[in-house]
Design an enzyme around this catalytic site. Structure first.
Site, PDB file in Angstrom:
ATOM      1  N   LYS A  62       0.824  -1.216   0.000  1.00 26.31           N
ATOM      2  CA  LYS A  62       0.000   0.000   0.000  1.00 26.31           C
ATOM      3  C   LYS A  62       0.855   1.262   0.000  1.00 26.31           C
ATOM      4  O   LYS A  62       0.455   2.276  -0.572  1.00 26.31           O
ATOM      5  CB  LYS A  62      -0.985  -0.007   1.181  1.00 26.31           C
ATOM      6  CG  LYS A  62      -2.079  -1.058   0.986  1.00 26.31           C
ATOM      7  CD  LYS A  62      -3.393  -0.714   1.627  1.00 26.31           C
ATOM      8  CE  LYS A  62      -4.444  -1.737   1.185  1.00 26.31           C
ATOM      9  NZ  LYS A  62      -5.718  -1.623   1.816  1.00 26.31           N
ATOM     10  N   LYS A 115     -11.086  -4.573  -3.734  1.00 17.10           N
ATOM     11  CA  LYS A 115     -12.108  -3.523  -3.882  1.00 17.10           C
ATOM     12  C   LYS A 115     -11.549  -2.256  -4.506  1.00 17.10           C
ATOM     13  O   LYS A 115     -12.217  -1.547  -5.213  1.00 17.10           O
ATOM     14  CB  LYS A 115     -12.579  -3.051  -2.499  1.00 17.10           C
ATOM     15  CG  LYS A 115     -13.491  -3.901  -1.766  1.00 17.10           C
ATOM     16  CD  LYS A 115     -14.034  -3.066  -0.601  1.00 17.10           C
ATOM     17  CE  LYS A 115     -14.024  -3.840   0.684  1.00 17.10           C
ATOM     18  NZ  LYS A 115     -12.798  -3.693   1.461  1.00 17.10           N
ATOM     19  N   LYS A 140      -4.242 -10.357  -6.236  1.00  9.87           N
ATOM     20  CA  LYS A 140      -5.485 -10.534  -5.467  1.00  9.87           C
ATOM     21  C   LYS A 140      -6.620  -9.648  -6.008  1.00  9.87           C
ATOM     22  O   LYS A 140      -6.374  -8.499  -6.382  1.00  9.87           O
ATOM     23  CB  LYS A 140      -5.180 -10.137  -4.006  1.00  9.87           C
ATOM     24  CG  LYS A 140      -6.316 -10.286  -3.036  1.00  9.87           C
ATOM     25  CD  LYS A 140      -5.922  -9.723  -1.664  1.00  9.87           C
ATOM     26  CE  LYS A 140      -6.348  -8.276  -1.503  1.00  9.87           C
ATOM     27  NZ  LYS A 140      -7.081  -7.933  -0.299  1.00  9.87           N
TER      28      LYS A 140
HETATM   29  P1  ATP Z   1      -8.871  -2.903  -0.095  1.00  6.57           P
HETATM   30  O1  ATP Z   1      -8.797  -3.144  -1.576  1.00  6.57           O
HETATM   31  O2  ATP Z   1      -9.517  -1.612   0.269  1.00  6.57           O
HETATM   32  O3  ATP Z   1      -7.558  -3.122   0.611  1.00  6.57           O
HETATM   33  P2  ATP Z   1      -9.916  -5.521   0.227  1.00  6.57           P
HETATM   34  O4  ATP Z   1     -10.793  -5.832  -0.942  1.00  6.57           O
HETATM   35  O5  ATP Z   1      -8.566  -6.140   0.247  1.00  6.57           O
HETATM   36  O6  ATP Z   1      -9.855  -3.974   0.467  1.00  6.57           O
HETATM   37  P3  ATP Z   1     -10.638  -5.828   3.029  1.00  6.57           P
HETATM   38  O7  ATP Z   1     -11.685  -4.986   3.596  1.00  6.57           O
HETATM   39  O8  ATP Z   1      -9.227  -5.431   3.317  1.00  6.57           O
HETATM   40  O9  ATP Z   1     -10.783  -5.979   1.453  1.00  6.57           O
HETATM   41  O10 ATP Z   1     -10.856  -7.346   3.474  1.00  6.57           O
HETATM   42  C1  ATP Z   1     -12.003  -7.879   4.088  1.00  6.57           C
HETATM   43  C2  ATP Z   1     -11.867  -9.387   4.162  1.00  6.57           C
HETATM   44  O11 ATP Z   1     -11.918  -9.944   2.843  1.00  6.57           O
HETATM   45  C3  ATP Z   1     -10.549  -9.880   4.775  1.00  6.57           C
HETATM   46  O12 ATP Z   1     -10.800 -10.995   5.608  1.00  6.57           O
HETATM   47  C4  ATP Z   1      -9.733 -10.291   3.591  1.00  6.57           C
HETATM   48  O13 ATP Z   1      -8.784 -11.286   3.911  1.00  6.57           O
HETATM   49  C5  ATP Z   1     -10.801 -10.811   2.657  1.00  6.57           C
HETATM   50  N1  ATP Z   1     -10.398 -10.689   1.256  1.00  6.57           N
HETATM   51  C6  ATP Z   1     -10.087  -9.534   0.611  1.00  6.57           C
HETATM   52  N2  ATP Z   1      -9.791  -9.772  -0.674  1.00  6.57           N
HETATM   53  C7  ATP Z   1      -9.904 -11.124  -0.837  1.00  6.57           C
HETATM   54  C8  ATP Z   1      -9.714 -11.990  -1.965  1.00  6.57           C
HETATM   55  N3  ATP Z   1      -9.350 -11.516  -3.150  1.00  6.57           N
HETATM   56  N4  ATP Z   1      -9.918 -13.317  -1.789  1.00  6.57           N
HETATM   57  C9  ATP Z   1     -10.301 -13.814  -0.588  1.00  6.57           C
HETATM   58  N5  ATP Z   1     -10.498 -13.037   0.515  1.00  6.57           N
HETATM   59  C10 ATP Z   1     -10.297 -11.718   0.395  1.00  6.57           C
END
Ligand code: ATP
Ligand code: LTN
Length: 335
Positions: free
Chosen positions: A117, A202, A199
């Site tokens: 990040k 969002k 990965k």
């Molecule tokens: P950002 O993009 O803002 O960092 P993010 O999509 O990574 O957000 P988070 O809010 O950080 O999402 O994560 C919420 C939950 O979803 C966490 O338990 C994280 O491990 C899970 N998660 C996020 N992305 C994935 C993915 N691609 N596959 C499986 N689990 C995920």
């Protein structure tokens, strides 16, 4: 929200940084609902975490309400679990300060999410981004949680939370429970549809990279049709086929079929047929969530009632923990 004493406690959180993706859903949230039967569950929309990257204030407020409604739409029952907005419980930030004083600069520097990040937001490498995992440890330890359901990307943060807890216990006497990760066997890391070695996230700038759980059926099918795969044409799991592996993982997660069953189902068919089937299965699977969400987001008064009660219940638990922590570190008791 009855929380009985003989059950173990679960805590998890999700950031209101945008509409939840299929990755958030499969890797995290869809596993949260079923846990409510056997555990005392506490789930939070972690808005304090979200501001570690720059947010538009009006958009953040909107995203937070949306995220809360989505949490309920995904099956979190506010009568069974505590569901609240993180900033409504001041104890998280308070405990975070104490824990920061037992956390080492070196261990925070090793966090891969911080490295990723800070590279992505090079013009705003703020102290909050660096101490993010300490706040996450505080979220968990403030409830003395036993289990933390997360996707695989959060495993390193959870290990740090355990180390912070162990160090605190060593310094001040046994107090914190060492939390265990709860990571699903299938779908703990759903990959981007456009770059399957990355990965699904969002905050990805490419809208075709992720399926959002509120996307309509046509949009979902279109995104899967455009998913990046390889130059072969056999639907099977294997090395160097990260695009197909990812689609098989998604299809397996929403249909319950094994990889062998999927390979037989698509024997003699091409990637085009497979992508269409994945898109349709995902859209059908998400349909009830979309319907429930539409109803919930239209009832702001109900949402407010739920998150207000949620933070009151949350605060009752964490205030007791924090009072003990303050005493242990040597602060003068307030009463
Ligand atoms: P950002 O993009 O803002 O960092 P993010 O999509 O990574 O957000 P988070 O809010 O950080 O999402 O994560 C919420 C939950 O979803 C966490 O338990 C994280 O491990 C899970 N998660 C996020 N992305 C994935 C993915 N691609 N596959 C499986 N689990 C995920
Ligand atoms: N850091 C997590 C979100 C998060 C969390 C938590 C998850 C904040 N606090 C406590 C589990 C437990 C993330 O980025 N996905």
């Amino acid at each position: 929200m009855p929380q009985s004493n003989d059950k173990k406690l679960i805590f998890s959180g999700i950031q209101p940084t945008g509409t939840f993706t299929l990755g958030n859903y499969i890797g995290a949230i869809r596993n949260w609902g079923p846990l409510q039967e056997d555990y005392n569950c506490v789930y939070s929309i972690v808005d304090l975490h979200a501001i570690t990257v720059r947010q538009d204030p009006a958009k953040l407020r909107q995203n937070t309400l949306q995220a809360y409604a989505l949490l309920l739409a995904c099956g979190i029952d506010p009568e069974k679990s505590i569901a609240f907005i993180q900033s409504h419980n001041v104890n998280h930030a308070e405990l975070s300060w104490v824990l920061a004083c037992t956390t080492q600069f070196g261990e925070l520097s090793r966090m891969t999410q911080f490295k990723d990040k800070s590279a992505k937001h090079a013009n705003d490498v703020n102290a909050g981004l660096f101490t993010y995992p300490v706040l996450m440890a505080a979220d968990i330890l403030a409830y003395n949680a036993d289990l933390v359901p997360i996707g695989v990307d959060q495993k390193q943060h959870l290990e740090l939370a355990r180390n912070i807890a162990a160090r605190f216990n060593q310094r001040y006497g046994e107090f914190f429970t060492l939390p265990e990760p709860y990571i699903p066997k299938t779908g703990a890391k759903i990959m981007s549809l456009q770059d399957p070695d990355k990965k699904m996230s969002k905050s990805d700038d490419n809208p075709n990279a992720c399926v959002l759980i509120l996307d309509d059926k046509d949009t979902i099918i279109r995104k899967f049709k455009r998913a990046v795969t390889d130059s072969e044409s056999v639907v099977c799991y294997g090395e160097g086929k990260s695009g197909i592996n990812n689609l098989m993982t998604i299809y397996s997660a929403v249909t319950g079929k094994s990889f062998d069953e999927i390979t037989s189902e698509f024997a003699g068919k091409g990637y085009g047929d497979f992508k269409l089937a994945v898109g349709e299965a995902v859209a059908d699977h998400l349909e009830p969530v979309r319907t429930a969400y539409a109803k919930l987001i239209a009832d702001k008064a109900y949402l407010k009632d739920c998150y207000t009660k949620g933070s009151e219940s949350a605060m009752k638990i964490t205030r007791k923990v924090l009072t003990k922590v303050y005493h242990k570190v040597g602060f003068v008791d307030q009463r």
